[in-house]
Enzyme design. Structure first.
Site, PDB file in Angstrom:
ATOM      1  CB  ALA A  65      -0.882  -0.013   1.238  1.00 49.08           C
ATOM      2  N   GLY A 108       0.614  -4.980   1.049  1.00 50.98           N
ATOM      3  CA  GLY A 108      -0.643  -5.025   0.297  1.00 50.98           C
ATOM      4  C   GLY A 108      -0.482  -5.677  -1.075  1.00 50.98           C
ATOM      5  CD  GLU A 111      -2.287  -7.575   3.298  1.00 51.00           C
ATOM      6  OE1 GLU A 111      -2.062  -6.394   2.987  1.00 51.00           O
ATOM      7  OE2 GLU A 111      -2.827  -7.904   4.367  1.00 51.00           O
ATOM      8  CD  GLU A 131       1.909  -5.430   5.672  1.00 48.17           C
ATOM      9  OE1 GLU A 131       2.731  -6.354   5.883  1.00 48.17           O
ATOM     10  OE2 GLU A 131       1.122  -5.440   4.715  1.00 48.17           O
TER      11      GLU A 131
END
Ligand code: DAK
Length: 257
Positions: A65, A108, A111, A131
């Site tokens: 992200a 992300g 993911e 993260e």
């Protein structure tokens, strides 16, 4: 439709979405996630499309992200706006999705790949959920889907230490279905997607739904779901066509009816 952060192409029944923010290694910002969902909406309703491939660049599928977008967000922002729920919609798609991962699939990005139905990767692929190094934790399914894919030991180790997992280990651990050379990755992925797109979309979607049930319900419930779904395909023309084509020694021509 023109998008700024993704590219969309269609080929032989396959929709190919390429993440296209090369300067930030395809970091997933709100605009990219929104454009990806618009493209997926279009492909899901396109009767010519039977399978979707998601890919990035040679260096990065997606490096996570967008940290620059997230850094100043506060709890009320993120909570009230339900930041990133748009990303959850990707996992709810009904047509099959394949991730073709080259380079970094971090945070992300990893993911996102895990939300796809299966992952093919290149030899240079690196998967991680880093993260913890940013003082947060995976938030769009990483702790759950990675654990289901590779088991508790490796998922714990990866999430707690941020270690990157390479392509060979990812294949051995069940995170990816197959590893290809960099040059072969996209072509091999598109070929697999075309094979899927030739089939009856009804049975393809039912297979996807049925396998996903295995992660949600008990074995007895899952078996019952599979059995009822199996019964129901006998109401389709594609079942007749598939079986007749076998008997008549010719390729089946499915019509999704
Ligand atoms: N975000 C923003 N920019 C990024 C980025 C990222 N995740 N990753 C790379 N970039 C940018 C870099 O800042 C740099 O841009 P400039 O500074 O030059 O303008 C450019 O991409 C090239 O990166 P590097 O110069 O760092 O390139 P290197 O080859 O040296 O290193 C790297 C590549 C991938 C190892 C490194 O860039 C890196 O460590 N990137 C960060 C990886 C990371 O920590 N990813 C996890 C992000 S956290 C949520 C749910 C989920 C999430 C968020 C919210 N909710 C439900 C609310 C997910 C969180 C994450 O993914």
């Amino acid at each position: 439709m023109q998008w700024d952060t993704i590219l969309l192409e269609k080929r032989n029944g396959v929709g190919l979405i390429t993440l296209n923010r090369p300067k930030s290694l395809n970091a997933l910002n709100t605009q990219l996630i929104s454009e990806m969902n618009q493209a997926l909406d279009q492909l899901e309703t396109d009767p010519e499309i039977g399978c979707i491939v998601l890919t990035g660049s040679e260096k990065a599928f997606a490096a996570g992200a967008d940290i620059k977008e997230m850094v100043e967000l506060s709890f009320p922002n993120i909570y009230f706006d339900d930041f990133f729920t748009l990303a959850d919609r990707i996992a709810q798609r009904r047509k099959p999705l394949i991730a073709a991962v080259s380079g970094y699939a971090l945070g992300g990005g990893c993911e996102l790949a895990l939300m796809c139905d299966f992952i093919y990767c290149a030899e240079n692929a690196k998967f991680a959920l880093p993260e913890v190094t940013l003082g947060v934790l995976p938030g769009i399914g990483g702790t759950q889907r990675l654990t289901l894919a590779v088991g508790k030991a490796k998922a714990m180790e990866m999430c707690l230490t941020a270690r990157q997992m390479g392509a060979q280990e990812a294949e051995k651990s069940g995170l990816v279905a197959r590893v290809f050379s960099q040059q072969e990755l996209l072509e091999q992925t598109l070929q697999a997607a075309e094979k899927i797109a030739e089939k009856s979309l009804i049975s393809v979607m039912m297979i996807k739904e049925s396998i996903n049930r295995a992660f949600e319900v008990s074995l007895a419930e899952g078996l019952r779901f599979e059995r009822r779904t199996f019964h129901s395909v006998f109401a389709t023309l594609d079942q007749k066509e598939g079986m007749r084509a076998f008997i008549e020694k010719r390729p089946a021509k499915f019509t999704n009816r």
